[in-house]
Design an enzyme around this catalytic site. Structure first.
Site, PDB file in Angstrom:
ATOM      1  N   TYR A   1      -5.328  18.766 -10.424  1.00  0.00           N
ATOM      2  CA  TYR A   1      -5.720  17.530  -9.718  1.00  0.00           C
ATOM      3  C   TYR A   1      -6.654  16.700 -10.601  1.00  0.00           C
ATOM      4  O   TYR A   1      -6.477  15.488 -10.740  1.00  0.00           O
ATOM      5  CB  TYR A   1      -6.402  17.890  -8.391  1.00  0.00           C
ATOM      6  CG  TYR A   1      -6.839  16.673  -7.613  1.00  0.00           C
ATOM      7  CD1 TYR A   1      -5.898  15.774  -7.104  1.00  0.00           C
ATOM      8  CD2 TYR A   1      -8.194  16.400  -7.385  1.00  0.00           C
ATOM      9  CE1 TYR A   1      -6.291  14.642  -6.400  1.00  0.00           C
ATOM     10  CE2 TYR A   1      -8.595  15.279  -6.684  1.00  0.00           C
ATOM     11  CZ  TYR A   1      -7.635  14.394  -6.199  1.00  0.00           C
ATOM     12  OH  TYR A   1      -8.031  13.270  -5.505  1.00  0.00           O
TER      13      TYR A   1
ATOM     14  N   ASN B   1      -2.270   4.220  -3.836  1.00  0.00           N
ATOM     15  CA  ASN B   1      -3.126   5.167  -3.124  1.00  0.00           C
ATOM     16  C   ASN B   1      -2.481   6.539  -2.923  1.00  0.00           C
ATOM     17  O   ASN B   1      -3.192   7.549  -2.859  1.00  0.00           O
ATOM     18  CB  ASN B   1      -3.476   4.534  -1.763  1.00  0.00           C
ATOM     19  CG  ASN B   1      -4.053   5.531  -0.789  1.00  0.00           C
ATOM     20  OD1 ASN B   1      -5.196   5.955  -0.930  1.00  0.00           O
ATOM     21  ND2 ASN B   1      -3.250   5.939   0.194  1.00  0.00           N
TER      22      ASN B   1
ATOM     23  N   ILE C   1       0.849  -1.203   0.000  1.00  0.00           N
ATOM     24  CA  ILE C   1       0.000   0.000   0.000  1.00  0.00           C
ATOM     25  C   ILE C   1       0.881   1.248   0.000  1.00  0.00           C
ATOM     26  O   ILE C   1       1.706   1.433   0.905  1.00  0.00           O
ATOM     27  CB  ILE C   1      -0.921   0.031   1.250  1.00  0.00           C
ATOM     28  CG1 ILE C   1      -1.756  -1.241   1.330  1.00  0.00           C
ATOM     29  CG2 ILE C   1      -1.809   1.279   1.232  1.00  0.00           C
ATOM     30  CD1 ILE C   1      -2.538  -1.387   2.640  1.00  0.00           C
TER      31      ILE C   1
ATOM     32  N   LYS D   1      -6.146  12.878 -12.122  1.00  0.00           N
ATOM     33  CA  LYS D   1      -7.029  11.732 -11.872  1.00  0.00           C
ATOM     34  C   LYS D   1      -7.682  11.225 -13.177  1.00  0.00           C
ATOM     35  O   LYS D   1      -7.965  10.035 -13.294  1.00  0.00           O
ATOM     36  CB  LYS D   1      -8.080  12.085 -10.811  1.00  0.00           C
ATOM     37  CG  LYS D   1      -7.481  12.266  -9.408  1.00  0.00           C
ATOM     38  CD  LYS D   1      -6.835  10.973  -8.880  1.00  0.00           C
ATOM     39  CE  LYS D   1      -6.328  11.123  -7.456  1.00  0.00           C
ATOM     40  NZ  LYS D   1      -5.709   9.900  -6.938  1.00  0.00           N
TER      41      LYS D   1
ATOM     42  N   ASP E   1       9.308   8.021  -1.262  1.00  0.00           N
ATOM     43  CA  ASP E   1       8.635   9.128  -1.937  1.00  0.00           C
ATOM     44  C   ASP E   1       8.399   8.671  -3.377  1.00  0.00           C
ATOM     45  O   ASP E   1       9.349   8.568  -4.156  1.00  0.00           O
ATOM     46  CB  ASP E   1       9.521  10.376  -1.878  1.00  0.00           C
ATOM     47  CG  ASP E   1       8.847  11.590  -2.504  1.00  0.00           C
ATOM     48  OD1 ASP E   1       7.963  11.417  -3.368  1.00  0.00           O
ATOM     49  OD2 ASP E   1       9.217  12.717  -2.136  1.00  0.00           O
TER      50      ASP E   1
ATOM     51  N   VAL F   1     -13.905  12.428   0.987  1.00  0.00           N
ATOM     52  CA  VAL F   1     -13.502  11.569   2.106  1.00  0.00           C
ATOM     53  C   VAL F   1     -12.755  12.455   3.109  1.00  0.00           C
ATOM     54  O   VAL F   1     -11.812  13.160   2.728  1.00  0.00           O
ATOM     55  CB  VAL F   1     -12.557  10.431   1.638  1.00  0.00           C
ATOM     56  CG1 VAL F   1     -12.374   9.411   2.749  1.00  0.00           C
ATOM     57  CG2 VAL F   1     -13.079   9.749   0.370  1.00  0.00           C
TER      58      VAL F   1
END
Ligand code: NDP
Ligand code: 8X3
Length: 268
Positions: free
Chosen positions: A168, A102, A18, A172, A75, A201
């Protein structure tokens, strides 16, 4: 939560990698996998803030003594750091089964023409190039055994672009395009490619986006009922514990008071 006996068998002994596990969705996902597997799992958790990962590892070790956890300061935006990290993993963690891409962020709300070059580069280097580099490095492990799950965290911002989100949103949208191409490229394999696209979220996301201004971050969720990291974590674990013939290709997930990108567009 429990995903049932079949899911428990499917996940038993797997190795889950993850990125961005030091907070929010990534941290919740680590905890959810540990719980869902009843501690019969290996976790590789990376982020830049190693001290946060250390305290997560302590929490996991206390709750699930049989769980094996490897933490690393990584990183993902630094080119050339990913392959050495993977090749230096302890042998027992090298055979990755599930990759959760993620790590990601938005920086600011500036409109085009006024966006800081540094923010543009950091957003793309992390959300797009970092995700691509990790995937390129892990994919051969999956191809060798003809199995594995890749979970990319997209966003409603990757389907519904909004003012003040150009960089952003573009990052995405890029994640979505990359994910779709990859799923099609891997059609003749048993490797599953999954994209989860959350709406709002409540994590550190808005704190980061507002450069650490907590009152601005809190205002984003005021009067709303956002999702929490745990809600997305449940869906990631659910998607990766389905029968191998089942691919949850995309999951668009809103809190109950959201139905599009949550920004208001109007003439000012
Ligand atoms: P958080 O800010 O809580 O978590 C982001 C994680 O990414 C942190 O663990 C952070 O760790 C890590 N990270 C950031 N930059 C890097 C980097 N260069 N290298 C490695 N790790 C990095 O936010 P969320 O949990 O909400 O975000 C997780 C993902 O979910 C992101 O991809 C985000 O775009 C996406 N998302 C979030 C939504 C929301 O409303 N919150 C909605 C839709 C999608 P560290 O700082 O320690 O490196
Ligand atoms: C985060 C959701 O709507 O703030 O991916 O862009 S939004």
């Amino acid at each position: 939560m429990s995903y049932g006996t079949k899911a428990l068998q499917r996940i038993a002994g797997k190795t889950v990698f993850i990125t961005g596990a030091s907070s929010g969705i990534g941290k919740a996902t680590a905890l959810e996998y540990a719980e869902a597997s009843q501690g019969n799992l290996k976790l590789i958790l990376v982020a830049r803030r190693i001290e946060k990962l250390e305290s997560l590892k302590n929490e996991l070790n206390t709750k699930y003594p049989t769980l094996k956890t490897f933490i690393g300061k990584l990183d993902v935006s630094i080119k050339g750091s990913i392959k050495p990290f993977l090749s230096e993993l302890p042998t027992e963690f090298q055979d990755i089964d599930i990759l959760v891409n993620n790590a990601g962020k938005a920086l600011g709300n500036a409109k085009v023409g006024l966006i800081d070059e540094k923010d543009i580069n950091e957003t793309f280097d992390t959300n797009v190039l970092g995700l691509i580099s990790i995937t390129q490095a892990v994919l051969p492990i999956f191809q060798k055994k003809n199995s594995g799950d890749i979970v990319n965290i997209g966003s409603i911002a990757g389907r519904d672009a909004y003012p003040g989100g150009s960089i952003y949103c573009a990052s995405k949208f890029a994640v979505r395009a990359f994910t779709e191409s990859l799923r099609k490229e891997l059609i003749n394999t048993k490797i599953r490619v999954i994209e989860i696209q959350p709406g709002a979220v409540n994590t550190e996301f808005s704190t980061v986006r507002n450069y650490g201004d907590q009152s601005k971050a809190d205002a984003v969720y005021k009067g709303r009922e956002p999702l929490y990291g745990e809600d997305i974590a449940e869906l990631i674990v659910f998607a990766t514990t389905r029968n191998p013939n089942t691919v949850i290709a995309e999951l668009l997930v809103f809190p109950s008071d959201q139905a599009s990108a949550s920004h208001v567009y109007k003439r000012e």
